[in-house]
Design a protein around this motif. Structure first.
Motif, short mmCIF file in Angstrom:
data_model
loop_
_atom_site.label_atom_id
_atom_site.label_comp_id
_atom_site.label_asym_id
_atom_site.label_seq_id
_atom_site.Cartn_x
_atom_site.Cartn_y
_atom_site.Cartn_z
N ALA A 1 0.82 -1.21 0.00
CA ALA A 1 0.00 0.00 0.00
C ALA A 1 0.85 1.25 0.00
N ARG A 2 0.44 2.24 -0.71
CA ARG A 2 1.11 3.53 -0.74
C ARG A 2 0.06 4.62 -0.50
N PRO A 3 -0.31 4.81 0.74
CA PRO A 3 -1.30 5.87 0.96
C PRO A 3 -0.74 7.22 0.52
N ARG A 4 -1.63 8.16 0.37
CA ARG A 4 -1.21 9.47 -0.14
C ARG A 4 -0.18 10.12 0.77
N LEU A 5 -0.40 9.96 2.07
CA LEU A 5 0.50 10.59 3.02
C LEU A 5 1.92 10.03 2.86
N GLN A 6 1.95 8.70 2.66
CA GLN A 6 3.26 8.07 2.50
C GLN A 6 3.92 8.53 1.21
N LYS A 7 3.09 8.67 0.18
CA LYS A 7 3.63 9.16 -1.09
C LYS A 7 4.18 10.56 -0.92
N LEU A 8 3.41 11.36 -0.19
CA LEU A 8 3.83 12.72 0.05
C LEU A 8 5.14 12.75 0.83
N ALA A 9 5.20 11.89 1.84
CA ALA A 9 6.42 11.83 2.66
C ALA A 9 7.61 11.39 1.81
N THR A 10 7.37 10.41 0.93
CA THR A 10 8.45 9.95 0.05
C THR A 10 8.91 11.07 -0.87
N ALA A 11 7.91 11.77 -1.44
CA ALA A 11 8.26 12.88 -2.35
C ALA A 11 9.05 13.94 -1.60
N LEU A 12 8.61 14.21 -0.38
CA LEU A 12 9.29 15.21 0.43
C LEU A 12 10.72 14.76 0.74
N GLY A 13 10.85 13.47 1.07
CA GLY A 13 12.17 12.91 1.36
C GLY A 13 13.09 13.03 0.17
N VAL A 14 12.58 12.67 -1.00
CA VAL A 14 13.40 12.75 -2.22
C VAL A 14 13.81 14.20 -2.47
N ALA A 15 12.83 15.10 -2.27
CA ALA A 15 13.13 16.53 -2.50
C ALA A 15 14.22 17.00 -1.55
N VAL A 16 14.11 16.59 -0.28
CA VAL A 16 15.11 17.01 0.71
C VAL A 16 16.48 16.46 0.34
N VAL A 17 16.50 15.18 -0.07
CA VAL A 17 17.79 14.56 -0.45
C VAL A 17 18.40 15.30 -1.63
N LEU A 18 17.59 15.56 -2.66
CA LEU A 18 18.12 16.26 -3.84
C LEU A 18 18.60 17.66 -3.46
N LEU A 19 17.80 18.31 -2.62
CA LEU A 19 18.16 19.65 -2.18
C LEU A 19 19.47 19.63 -1.40
#
Lengths: 621, 190
Positions: A39-57
């Protein structure tokens, strides 16, 4: 055909027994578990996207921060400043052909042209160009013109310094120690002249001194609160044997609240100009702090204080008590003002030294070895009575004499606080912080990349298979990630706190320090802790290795995210500190003493006097 | 199952709706089980495992299903078929049928709790015997096609999708298989 199909279906139906409830229960459990694992609830997707963004940043910002010119300049200048502090004690300003000043020789002929082309209106660069110029006449003209057009006192100070370098040669009082037992004026004068290096001329030539005095006068007008031009004027007037005028200037100087030599302003300007001209080797750049092109009025203040003490003694022997008191008290006041207005450690010590010189006839600090290694409260030293103590007390009274003694003790206590501060803090701690933070940000990035690579490797296996094999709550994931990061954080703190580590000459050596050990520990823990946890978190029947993979898949992203946040925060903070440092360094706000004063607070401003800080007797030996 | 119901089930599975798992199981478990039992020559225990694994794989990979290319039924049986083939290969590597796979009539009688169960077991064994006979006379491909046709009533097109054959080829295979099966089963009855 339909009948045959039905027959076959019926045959197959009979051949297979009914599926039991136990099979259904098993299948439902597997499916439910898989749904949760996949399962990939929206919140988890959002958290993943945020994590990726932070890593790239974090990756982008750290790389940018490490490579931007401001960062490189800060690192170079910090290293040069630290290096200059080491060499400053070994080399005195003077000859521009001295070994430590040689790296600057190729730049001297070009400085004025360079500044006129690239920084024609930058006052800091103009000041440096005037001081560094190989052509002395051109340098003096540049300084004088800029001083007249802008009225900036540092240009007058620099101009006076260049004129002083031109001559006439003047005496250096040096380490003269007047013998207080000498009974008459002639013997005192003879000792003074003998100890001066080089021997002073009988009288300075007026014609040659005139332009210097004129320039000093302009400096005074531009800098009315500063005692330094008056000190210089006293120095030259004394050389011209205009002693009464010299004493008047000395007393007037003691009333000025600031004692500013512009040494740090000039040294920073020189350093910055040389850096901009391409001199980026910190060791070579450090010579910009120590060579002859910086107004070194500190030595003149110290020499003048010695002259004042000598003149006071001469006045005492000649029966001119008020003159003696005036020379000594003015010296004490000037020393205190120098201490109070000092922004650098050297300035502070200069003030303490001048105050001590002025008070020497009345009170004398001396080492006291009689009562053992810890025999004195002030680092094995105490205040004792000076040779002229009784004379001084008779002039000012006991109360003022005791106040002077207490003030001297307080100055000594502040020196001890400084020494204590340097033991617990790196002497260049404030300067090196941007550099240390930058190194920590890079280290966090390296850790992030290493963990991300491991995660990538683990991700090559199918997520659902690994995830299904283990159960690990969010709290447990955070706990494992936090535990894994403990060594890196510990290494980082040690790297930050322990002096000397960051001053490694080669950047790669950073990884052979506490920081490197911490990073290695974190890498090992990030891999091994999930394995350890898999023993308890794996589902029945699941292989341990699969459960380990599942745990790694869940823990590593959290660890990587934490590293990314740390790297980003460190890089941003380092960048801000670098900017702040550069601003402070290039402006006049950088205050070496400020962190010490802030650290001790009342203990610095009003130190409590030790009860046995002084003895009512003459010094031992 | 109508197309509409099948699409709803796929959506439910994709949305990780818990009730969709129950629907999936109710809809396909029995058919997959029969198919697996037939293909594994009566290995009931293994067939149950294949049911569980097939259901799990469907849930896990439901997003890989392309409704434009394949129906849900064909896709589910494709998964089941792959697992059965894997199991058959595994069995071929074994020298003998494992003990847990050997179920004798005596053991069924011993564990039975009444004549009804015994008669059911006998009927099942008889059916399994007939399936085994069919396996002997039919080729692998013919048996496969016949099973899929009989269990799930998949169309020739869907069977072709599962087996990787064209619709015409499946028609031909099914025709041959049914002819052979008819002859053999009639002969056996006589």
């Amino acid at each position: 055909m339909t009948n045959e199909r039905k027959e076959i279906a019926e045959l197959l139906s009979r051949a297979a027994p009914e599926l039991g409830e136990e099979v259904k229960a098993r299948a439902m459990e597997r499916m439910t578990r898989l749904q949760a694992a996949v399962a990939r609830p929206r919140l988890q997707k959002l958290a993943t996207a945020l994590g990726v963004a932070v890593v790239l940043l974090a990756v982008g910002f750290t790389a940018y921060s490490a490579n931007d010119p401001e960062a490189r300049m800060a690192d170079t200048l910090v290293a040069a400043a630290a290096q200059s502090q080491r060499t400053a004690v070994e080399s005195l300003p003077g000859d521009e052909n001295a070994p430590y000043a040689r790296p600057l020789l190729p730049y001297r002929p070009r400085v004025i042209a360079f500044v006129r082309e690239h920084y024609p209106k930058d006052l800091q660069m103009l000041l440096a160009a005037g001081l560094l110029a190989g052509d002395r006449a051109a340098g003096e003209a540049l300084l004088k013109d800029t001083a007249e057009s802008t009225g900036k006192p540092e240009f007058w100070a620099a101009y006076v310094w260049r004129l002083r370098l031109r001559g006439p040669q003047y005496m250096r009082v040096g380490q003269i120690i007047l013998d207080p037992e000498l009974p008459d004026r002639e013997q005192v004068v003879a000792q003074f002249r003998r100890d001066c290096q080089p021997m002073p001329p009988d009288r300075l030539p007026s014609a040659e001194v005139a332009p210097v005095l004129a320039a000093i006068s302009r400096w005074q007008q531009a800098d009315p609160k500063n005692a330094m031009p008056l000190v210089l004027e006293m120095h030259y007037l004394y050389g011209l044997h205009r002693d009464r005028e010299a004493l008047a200037r000395w007393r007037e100087a003691a009333k000025r609240p600031e004692v500013e030599t512009y040494y740090d302003v000039a040294s920073k300007a020189n350093c910055l100009l040389l850096y901009r001209m391409g001199l980026s080797d910190p060791d070579a750049l450090a010579s910009a702090y120590t060579q002859a092109d910086i107004p070194n009025f500190r030595a003149i203040l110290r020499d003048s204080a010695r002259i004042a003490v000598y003149e006071g003694r001469v006045a005492q022997l000649a029966g001119r008590s008020q003159d003696a008191l005036a020379w000594w008290n003015a010296t004490i006041a000037l020393g205190r003002n120098t201490q109070r207005s000092a922004r650098t450690l050297q300035g502070f010590f200069l003030g303490v030294s001048a105050e001590g010189l002025g008070a020497a006839p009345a009170w004398k600090w001396a080492r006291d070895f009689r009562t053992g290694p810890s025999g004195g409260p002030l680092s094995r030293g105490r205040m004792f009575l000076g040779k002229q103590h009784a004379y001084y007390r008779s002039l000012v009274g006991e109360e003022d004499s005791n106040k002077l003694r207490d003030a001297l003790v307080r100055s000594k206590m502040r020196i001890m606080l400084l020494a204590e501060y340097e033991r617990t803090h790196s002497p260049f701690d404030p300067l090196l912080r941007p550099r240390t933070l930058g190194a920590l940000a890079i280290a966090a990035m390296n850790l992030l990349c290493a963990l991300a690579l491991i995660y990538l490797g683990v991700s090559l296996w199918r997520r659902a298979v690994a995830d299904e094999a283990t159960r690990l709550s969010l709290g447990a994931r955070l706990l494992l990630a936090a535990l894994a990061l403990i060594p890196a954080v510990g290494g980082g703190i040690a790297f930050w706190r322990l002096p000397g580590v960051v001053q490694q000459p080669q950047a790669v050596m950073v990884y052979f320090s506490y920081l490197g050990a911490g990073l290695l520990g974190t890498l090992l823990l990030a891999v091994l802790l999930p394995l350890l946890a898999a023993r308890w978190t794996r589902r029945p029947g699941a292989p341990l290795i699969t459960a380990w993979r599942g745990n790694l898949r869940r823990v590593l992203p959290v660890t990587v995210l934490l590293c990314a946040v740390a790297a980003l925060a460190l890089a941003i903070t380092a960048k801000q500190m670098r900017r702040h440092w550069i601003e402070g360094w290039t402006s006049r706000d950088l205050n070496e003493l400020a962190p010490v004063v802030a650290h001790y607070g009342d203990k610095w401003t009003h130190p409590i006097l030790p009860p046995d800080a002084w003895r009512a007797e003459t010094p031992p030996g | 199952m109508t197309e509409h119901a099948e699409a709803a089930l796929v959506r439910g599975l994709a949305a990780r709706a818990p009730e969709a798992c129950a629907t999936l199981y109710d809809r396909f478990a029995r058919g997959v089980h029969r198919y697996a039992v037939a293909r594994l020559r009566g290995e009931v225990g293994l067939a149950e495992e294949i049911v569980v694994e097939t259901m799990a794989e469907v849930v896990r990979d439901i997003r890989r299903l392309d409704p434009g290319r394949s129906s849900l039924s064909a896709w589910v049986y494709g998964i089941a078929r792959r697992r059965v083939l894997l199991e058959i290969r595994r069995q071929q590597r074994r020298k003998s049928v494992p003990p847990w796979g050997q179920v004798t009539l005596e053991s069924v009688r011993e564990t039975s709790d009444g004549p009804s169960l015994e008669s059911r077991a006998l009927s099942r064994l008889e059916a399994q015997r007939q399936v085994a006979l069919l396996t002997e006379i039919l080729s692998e491909v013919e048996m496969e096609a016949l099973m899929l046709s009989g269990v799930e009533e998949l169309s020739a097109r869907e069977i072709g999708r599962v087996m990787g054959r064209s619709e015409r080829a499946v028609h031909s295979i099914l025709h041959r298989a049914r002819t052979k099966a008819r002859e053999r089963l009639v002969g056996d009855d006589e």
